[in-house]
Design an enzyme around this catalytic site. Structure first.
Site, PDB file in Angstrom:
ATOM      1  N   ASP A   1     -37.686   6.185  36.867  1.00  0.00           N
ATOM      2  CA  ASP A   1     -38.971   5.702  37.393  1.00  0.00           C
ATOM      3  C   ASP A   1     -38.727   4.387  38.141  1.00  0.00           C
ATOM      4  O   ASP A   1     -39.553   3.469  38.123  1.00  0.00           O
ATOM      5  CB  ASP A   1     -39.982   5.508  36.255  1.00  0.00           C
ATOM      6  CG  ASP A   1     -41.434   5.561  36.726  1.00  0.00           C
ATOM      7  OD1 ASP A   1     -41.671   5.968  37.880  1.00  0.00           O
ATOM      8  OD2 ASP A   1     -42.329   5.186  35.946  1.00  0.00           O
TER       9      ASP A   1
ATOM     10  N   ALA B   1     -45.582  -1.043  35.730  1.00  0.00           N
ATOM     11  CA  ALA B   1     -45.597  -0.490  37.091  1.00  0.00           C
ATOM     12  C   ALA B   1     -44.217   0.069  37.410  1.00  0.00           C
ATOM     13  O   ALA B   1     -43.419  -0.549  38.081  1.00  0.00           O
ATOM     14  CB  ALA B   1     -45.984  -1.572  38.093  1.00  0.00           C
TER      15      ALA B   1
ATOM     16  N   HIS C   1     -42.601  11.610  32.385  1.00  0.00           N
ATOM     17  CA  HIS C   1     -42.495  10.451  31.485  1.00  0.00           C
ATOM     18  C   HIS C   1     -43.305  10.617  30.197  1.00  0.00           C
ATOM     19  O   HIS C   1     -44.334   9.989  30.000  1.00  0.00           O
ATOM     20  CB  HIS C   1     -42.720   9.094  32.172  1.00  0.00           C
ATOM     21  CG  HIS C   1     -43.905   8.956  33.096  1.00  0.00           C
ATOM     22  ND1 HIS C   1     -45.180   9.248  32.710  1.00  0.00           N
ATOM     23  CD2 HIS C   1     -43.994   8.529  34.378  1.00  0.00           C
ATOM     24  CE1 HIS C   1     -46.005   8.985  33.717  1.00  0.00           C
ATOM     25  NE2 HIS C   1     -45.309   8.563  34.741  1.00  0.00           N
TER      26      HIS C   1
HETATM   27 ZN    ZN Z   1     -46.069   7.813  36.542  1.00  0.00          ZN
END
Ligand code: ZN
Length: 389
Positions: free
Chosen positions: A272, A306, A214
């Protein structure tokens, strides 16, 4: 089992092919040819009536989906649930991703991925994101689990390596030679959740770091006299970068700059994804933290991101809408390029003879209508047909 998709707009390696057929035999693509050239009258056909047919999506970072978090129950049932949840969005193959955890959870995740072999074909191996990460760039990882590899971790790797395909680590948190030990066992290493400076990242790349997890998030930024991990990632043509294109993790301008800096094919989409993707709940527990999913954002009570409430089809559409990419290039960032990153270009990520018949049927708005894995349909939009009479 042989059948053919016909009258499709096929995304082939050379670009879009209108009114084409894709011949599937025994779970693999046997041929791509103009629909009128398809003979064999007895062949079962699936007429796509001009719909787009793209290579199945590959997601290197899936933490959760279908209201389950892999960390909570790293077992076979969770992997089946994740595969089904993400198939709705065109994902044919993925790496279940275990965020920093204790040794027992890591062992369970390794066992689950081993058990998935031959039973959950979508699973391409385990992504261990941590626990060898930097506290300064922890994100939502629990620093209580952070550590440096014990002396026996490398020998233990011989047991772990067949299941573990990718490890994300902070290069400054592992001993000399550790990255080379991993890569020698066929494990791909990415840098992430790292406060490394430019020189440290360069040295890690020389040891075998293949990519950046990321890009931009949870790493040292690009600055004038200290280019950091971001600068090293953008400057080194050999490094791959996964990016979260959800409009929350990275500003679109920063992503457009990365697209200009990197050679074509070196940037790929990851989700993610967290439990709300393909699920019903809008809150979940992560370690001891409560995470809310609002307006496409997953964040804790204090506002820390998150993971993401992002599915791969949305990431593709965002790449078109926010980054100005052509549809074919956005689709390759979700399929061809992650396959290349994983070293699986000969099997996945392309509609070409010999590749697995992993296919996504998309409408003109790039919404997923059907998902096929190895020639088997794993998802289809339910269409309500009007009854006659
Ligand atoms: Zn991460």
């Amino acid at each position: 089992m042989r059948f053919a998709f016909t009258h499709a707009r096929v995304l082939a390696p050379q670009g879009w092919l209108d009114d084409h057929a894709v011949l599937v035999a025994d779970g693999r693509i046997a041929a791509v040819l103009p629909t009128p050239a398809l003979d064999a009258a007895d062949l079962p056909r699936r007429d796509l009536a001009g719909a787009r047919l793209a290579p199945g999506f590959i997601d290197c970072q899936v933490n959760g989906g279908g209201d389950v978090l892999f960390n909570d129950a790293p077992d076979l049932a969770t992997l089946e649930r994740l595969a089904a949840a993400h198939a709705r969005y065109g994902t044919c193959r993925f790496l279940p991703t275990l965020i920093s955890s204790d040794a027992a959870h890591i062992a369970a995740a390794v066992a689950a991925v081993g058990a998935a072999r031959g039973r959950v074909p979508a699973v391409l191996g385990l992504h261990l994101e941590g626990p060898f990460l930097a506290s300064a760039r922890r994100g939502v990882h629990d620093v209580a689990h952070f550590r440096t590899p014990e002396a026996d971790f490398a020998t233990g790797l011989d047991r772990l390596a067949p299941a573990v395909r990718l490890v994300t680590l902070a290069p400054e948190c592992v001993p000399a030679g550790f990255i080379a030990d991993l890569t020698a066992r066929g494990v791909i290493v990415c840098a992430g959740h790292t406060a490394a400076d430019y020189a440290t990242l360069r040295a890690a790349a020389a040891q075998g770091v293949r990519g950046i997890t990321h890009l931009y998030n949870a790493m040292s930024p690009l600055q004038s006299r200290e280019p950091g991990v971001v600068g090293a990632a953008l400057d080194d043509d050999a490094l791959w970068c996964g990016v979260i294109v959800d409009g929350h993790h990275v500003h679109p301008a920063a992503l457009r700059l990365a697209l200009r800096a990197k050679p074509r094919g070196k940037l790929f989409l990851v989700t993610d994804a967290m439990p709300p993707v393909g699920g019903d709940a809008t809150t979940f527990q992560l370690g001891g933290l409560r995470v809310h999913c609002r307006d496409g954002r997953c964040e804790t009570d204090d506002g820390t991101l998150a993971g993401a409430c992002l599915d791969m089809a949305s990431a593709v559409r965002n790449a078109v809408a926010q980054l100005g990419l052509a549809e074919d290039e956005a689709l390759r960032m979700a399929s061809t390029y992650p396959a290349d990153f994983l070293g699986l270009a000969d099997q996945y990520g392309r509609i070409a003879p010999g590749a697995a018949a992993d296919l996504v049927v998309l409408d003109e708005a790039l919404a997923v209508r059907e998902t096929w894995v190895g020639g088997e349909r794993v998802f289809a939009v339910v269409t309500h047909q009007r009854s006659v009479g």
